[in-house]
Design a protein around this motif. Sequence first.
Motif, PDB file in Angstrom:
ATOM      1  N   UNK A 190      26.707 -29.674  35.974  1.00 47.24           N
ATOM      2  CA  UNK A 190      27.032 -31.065  36.289  1.00 47.24           C
ATOM      3  C   UNK A 190      26.162 -32.010  35.458  1.00 47.24           C
ATOM      4  N   UNK A 191      24.880 -31.694  35.331  1.00 43.08           N
ATOM      5  CA  UNK A 191      23.978 -32.558  34.544  1.00 43.08           C
ATOM      6  C   UNK A 191      24.283 -32.468  33.048  1.00 43.08           C
ATOM      7  N   UNK A 192      24.666 -31.264  32.588  1.00 39.10           N
ATOM      8  CA  UNK A 192      25.018 -31.117  31.176  1.00 39.10           C
ATOM      9  C   UNK A 192      26.226 -31.982  30.863  1.00 39.10           C
ATOM     10  N   UNK A 193      27.227 -31.958  31.745  1.00 42.81           N
ATOM     11  CA  UNK A 193      28.411 -32.782  31.526  1.00 42.81           C
ATOM     12  C   UNK A 193      28.046 -34.267  31.579  1.00 42.81           C
ATOM     13  N   UNK A 194      27.122 -34.600  32.497  1.00 34.80           N
ATOM     14  CA  UNK A 194      26.680 -35.999  32.577  1.00 34.80           C
ATOM     15  C   UNK A 194      26.042 -36.415  31.260  1.00 34.80           C
ATOM     16  N   UNK A 195      25.250 -35.501  30.673  1.00 39.34           N
ATOM     17  CA  UNK A 195      24.609 -35.814  29.391  1.00 39.34           C
ATOM     18  C   UNK A 195      25.666 -36.004  28.307  1.00 39.34           C
ATOM     19  N   UNK A 196      26.690 -35.154  28.325  1.00 37.17           N
ATOM     20  CA  UNK A 196      27.762 -35.265  27.328  1.00 37.17           C
ATOM     21  C   UNK A 196      28.519 -36.584  27.493  1.00 37.17           C
ATOM     22  N   UNK A 197      28.827 -36.916  28.751  1.00 35.51           N
ATOM     23  CA  UNK A 197      29.625 -38.129  29.002  1.00 35.51           C
ATOM     24  C   UNK A 197      28.835 -39.382  28.629  1.00 35.51           C
ATOM     25  N   UNK A 277      23.492 -24.868  23.469  1.00 36.87           N
ATOM     26  CA  UNK A 277      23.052 -24.875  24.870  1.00 36.87           C
ATOM     27  C   UNK A 277      24.110 -25.470  25.786  1.00 36.87           C
ATOM     28  N   UNK A 278      24.756 -26.529  25.290  1.00 30.98           N
ATOM     29  CA  UNK A 278      25.855 -27.118  26.052  1.00 30.98           C
ATOM     30  C   UNK A 278      26.951 -26.083  26.261  1.00 30.98           C
ATOM     31  N   UNK A 279      27.282 -25.403  25.167  1.00 26.81           N
ATOM     32  CA  UNK A 279      28.331 -24.386  25.244  1.00 26.81           C
ATOM     33  C   UNK A 279      27.956 -23.316  26.269  1.00 26.81           C
ATOM     34  N   UNK A 280      26.700 -22.880  26.229  1.00 24.20           N
ATOM     35  CA  UNK A 280      26.274 -21.800  27.130  1.00 24.20           C
ATOM     36  C   UNK A 280      26.346 -22.200  28.600  1.00 24.20           C
ATOM     37  N   UNK A 281      25.966 -23.430  28.899  1.00 23.95           N
ATOM     38  CA  UNK A 281      25.975 -23.824  30.319  1.00 23.95           C
ATOM     39  C   UNK A 281      27.414 -24.032  30.788  1.00 23.95           C
ATOM     40  N   UNK A 282      28.274 -24.504  29.865  1.00 29.39           N
ATOM     41  CA  UNK A 282      29.708 -24.628  30.219  1.00 29.39           C
ATOM     42  C   UNK A 282      30.292 -23.231  30.453  1.00 29.39           C
ATOM     43  N   UNK A 283      29.908 -22.309  29.567  1.00 31.93           N
ATOM     44  CA  UNK A 283      30.384 -20.927  29.698  1.00 31.93           C
ATOM     45  C   UNK A 283      29.924 -20.321  31.029  1.00 31.93           C
ATOM     46  N   UNK A 327      35.493 -28.881  27.072  1.00 33.31           N
ATOM     47  CA  UNK A 327      35.701 -28.732  25.626  1.00 33.31           C
ATOM     48  C   UNK A 327      35.931 -30.101  24.985  1.00 33.31           C
ATOM     49  N   UNK A 328      36.667 -30.968  25.694  1.00 32.10           N
ATOM     50  CA  UNK A 328      36.947 -32.308  25.168  1.00 32.10           C
ATOM     51  C   UNK A 328      35.634 -33.056  24.887  1.00 32.10           C
ATOM     52  N   UNK A 329      34.730 -33.051  25.855  1.00 31.21           N
ATOM     53  CA  UNK A 329      33.473 -33.785  25.689  1.00 31.21           C
ATOM     54  C   UNK A 329      32.570 -33.130  24.658  1.00 31.21           C
ATOM     55  N   UNK A 330      32.627 -31.806  24.620  1.00 31.82           N
ATOM     56  CA  UNK A 330      31.799 -31.073  23.654  1.00 31.82           C
ATOM     57  C   UNK A 330      32.239 -31.422  22.230  1.00 31.82           C
ATOM     58  N   UNK A 331      33.542 -31.449  22.006  1.00 33.15           N
ATOM     59  CA  UNK A 331      34.071 -31.755  20.667  1.00 33.15           C
ATOM     60  C   UNK A 331      33.793 -33.227  20.328  1.00 33.15           C
ATOM     61  N   UNK A 332      33.983 -34.094  21.314  1.00 32.86           N
ATOM     62  CA  UNK A 332      33.769 -35.522  21.071  1.00 32.86           C
ATOM     63  C   UNK A 332      32.324 -35.825  20.668  1.00 32.86           C
ATOM     64  N   UNK A 333      31.399 -35.048  21.204  1.00 36.98           N
ATOM     65  CA  UNK A 333      29.978 -35.319  20.909  1.00 36.98           C
ATOM     66  C   UNK A 333      29.409 -34.391  19.840  1.00 36.98           C
ATOM     67  N   UNK A 334      30.283 -33.694  19.113  1.00 35.74           N
ATOM     68  CA  UNK A 334      29.775 -32.644  18.222  1.00 35.74           C
ATOM     69  C   UNK A 334      28.798 -33.161  17.170  1.00 35.74           C
ATOM     70  N   UNK A 337      25.451 -33.698  18.609  1.00 39.74           N
ATOM     71  CA  UNK A 337      24.815 -32.455  19.079  1.00 39.74           C
ATOM     72  C   UNK A 337      24.336 -31.575  17.933  1.00 39.74           C
ATOM     73  N   UNK A 338      24.653 -31.978  16.690  1.00 42.36           N
ATOM     74  CA  UNK A 338      24.291 -31.123  15.548  1.00 42.36           C
ATOM     75  C   UNK A 338      22.772 -30.933  15.481  1.00 42.36           C
ATOM     76  N   UNK A 339      22.367 -29.736  15.066  1.00 43.00           N
ATOM     77  CA  UNK A 339      20.939 -29.422  14.974  1.00 43.00           C
ATOM     78  C   UNK A 339      20.249 -30.318  13.958  1.00 43.00           C
ATOM     79  N   UNK A 340      19.098 -30.812  14.340  1.00 38.42           N
ATOM     80  CA  UNK A 340      18.390 -31.700  13.429  1.00 38.42           C
ATOM     81  C   UNK A 340      17.412 -30.937  12.539  1.00 38.42           C
TER      82      UNK A 340
END
Lengths: 670, 184
Positions: A190-197, A277-283, A327-334, A337-340
Amino acid sequence: MLADIGYVTVIAAFAVAVYAVAVSIYGNWKNDWRWVESARNASIAILGLVVLACVLLVTALLQGDFSIDYVWRVSSREMPTYLKVTALWGGQAGSLLFWNMILAVFTATAMAHKWHNEHERYLLPHALAVATVTQVFFLGLTAFVENPFTQLAFTPADGNGLNPLLRHPGMIIHPPMLYLGFTGLTIPYAFAMAALITGKLDEGWIRITRRWTLAGWLFLSLGLILGGRWAYDVLGWGGYWDWDPVENASLMPWLAGTAFLHSVMIQEKRNMFKMWNMFLIILTYCLMIYGTFIVRSGVISSVHSFAQSAVGPLFFGFISLMFVFSAYWLIRRRDELASENRLDSLLSREAAFLFNNFVILAILGATFWGTNLPIVSELVTGEKITVGSPFYEQVNGPLFAVLLLLMGVAPLTMWYRTSTQRLGIMMRWPALAALVFVAILFFLGIGTWGSLLGLWIVTFAAIITLLEFWRGTAARMRSKNEPVWVAYANLLARNRRRYGGYWIHVGVIVMAFGIIGTEFFQQEIQINLNRGESVELGDYRMTFNGVRQYAGPDDLIITEASADLYHNERYVRTLYPRTEFYTRSGQPMSIPAARSTIGEDFYVLLILWEQTSSASAVFRIYLNPLINWVWAGGFIFVLGTMIAAWPDPVDNTVAAASVRRRRPSLAAGD
Amino acid sequence: MEIHGEEKGRFLFNLSANLRAILRESPRHFLKLLILPLALLWVSGQAHAQQPVGAVTDNEVNEVARDIYCPVCENVPLDVCPTQACADWRTIIRQQLAEGQTKEEIIDYFAVRYGEQIRSAPPRYGIFWFFWLIPVLGVGLAAIFFGRYVWQLQKRPSTSKPPGVTAVAKEDYLAQVEKELGKK
């Protein structure tokens, strides 16, 4: 009356959950905190209502109100009081209600926490919306599909009684642990999605949820271990893990959670792999819902068929919805989220975590494939197939070996880079010592190539992990001039996460020794003995004394054999393996008798017996080497997780300070 | 003996097909039908079911039975399945072992009659091979993508210089531990 109140309570909880979702979304949209706070209060109201519904159902179970279908199905008058209470999760509808209660506890607690912390306040409203969507789904199932308060047209005189398989202490604690694990992992999602949103993609959400994740993961681990113990004590096949689809259903989110707990450290330390990490918690979350779907829909045939019902399509729809949403939010924020940062070396701590993630996900993928293969085969070939332990042992066995090897090497690596020379020096002696140990076993004629390789890996990992403790303690002894135990205690207290993690590794290593022992060195015999006859297995001799039959509590008929056990010709004790037959359900159960030592279990099952004279009986006997290491390892594992997750006041201060430091750059960067 | 075994097998196959049809129609009815008579049989005369035929021991029967899954129960191998049907199937295994058949031949016998689902793992012929290959290919492909990803990560210019990275690389590990601990 009680049923009516119960049902109204469930409907009210559902309505409040729908309200909570609606007003939290509306409040966020309009940026009106009154609505958001109302949604938070609603989550507390949901908790109150669901607790009330559970109390009502338990009251009906205790009173023996058999006009309620669920009470009639899972309880009977003769059942002891504690079983009447635990029958709350002894069937589909009740366990769903219980699940709802645990989810409500987690949601209300997580959302009530630190609401006024300025930094977390941004995430909480969205996290609340996501968590309550999950609640709406599960409460909807309870309210409209699996209503535990459904009434029968008449009131039967007595109920069916609890499924005999569920009357074991392990099975009483095992489901709540799994539910705690599953629902606990909803919070980090829930918090990961909140961060994405919200686009607040720094490690804020990770910091808030670290202990929730660890707690969820701990409960899931406990659920898995207790499930194994239950299988060993009740299912009567001499084992504890059989790669059953329902076992896999809890293992898969655990694996995803394990990968997440490791890779999240790279983000905290080096600000890398945010997307991963986002992907893993969604998974993890999707696998949690998927696991519940497998257990409850009966889509894949399994020994856990008691939980079958028609909820499959609804679960499928919900998983798809949440997956698409995530997946929608993950793609929208890609891009954000890219590694720095770059990976400086393949010989670094971050690379080790990456390899660890790869292997864990490979195991997860293979397990997912095997679990779903019966359905795939039926769809593709028209033929249903069984995917039993030989498949998983061949596919996952080597992957687990690689994972253990990585677990041994990883603690030696450092962040950014480690020199090959340094790593070689650190690994040289442990590798050699493990080799000497295995060579001794080889010359003693113990083990096959496979088992010796496994033992080498585990011994190597064990030495390195123990040396890590020693190095840390020695460093403190020198720098702080402390005696050894004080140095060790302080080391643990001041680096809970690191050394708690190493204790978890020690637990895994001890379990691995146990698994190798039982997988490669188990001996088994089935034999018909006449009264007074003996059988030998290993250093043991067992003499059959006779069989007696007597009535147990409730509708139980117990047939119990008596056999004297000798170890190296010295009398040890008398074993009483028995068969329990529940006349009402017609279900037989084979309850083993075992002599347990740290080295092995002498485990006896009564298979058959001569009815009239009781003069002969067939026994199945297993000699399970190192089996108790599995349970001991599990205990250490849990202890390690508790050390790592224990609240640390120093941590909070540091975290708060780091938040203060980070804020200006956040504003600029985001 | 062989004809007897065949007949028995066919009878059980028909029985299991009927039972499965009932299961589809009404699972609870099926349970009553299946479990109650089986339970009665089980309690009353089970010691007869596994009387040795010839010199075949229980251990030899179990060695085969552990790799054959009960066609009507769920995910239970024949060596541990407590139902009467499985006891009868174990008797068939015993008879076939006494006739000198190998483990593979007996498993094939059951697979022909009750379907491939009696095998403990997917068979290794035809399309079923892919079921084994897919996880191996999957892990292999994932390894290639993973390798490429790691390689790209290594090529990327670093945006933030690690604090004292060169120093760390040269430092003694123990000194590094001490340094970390010294901070606490």
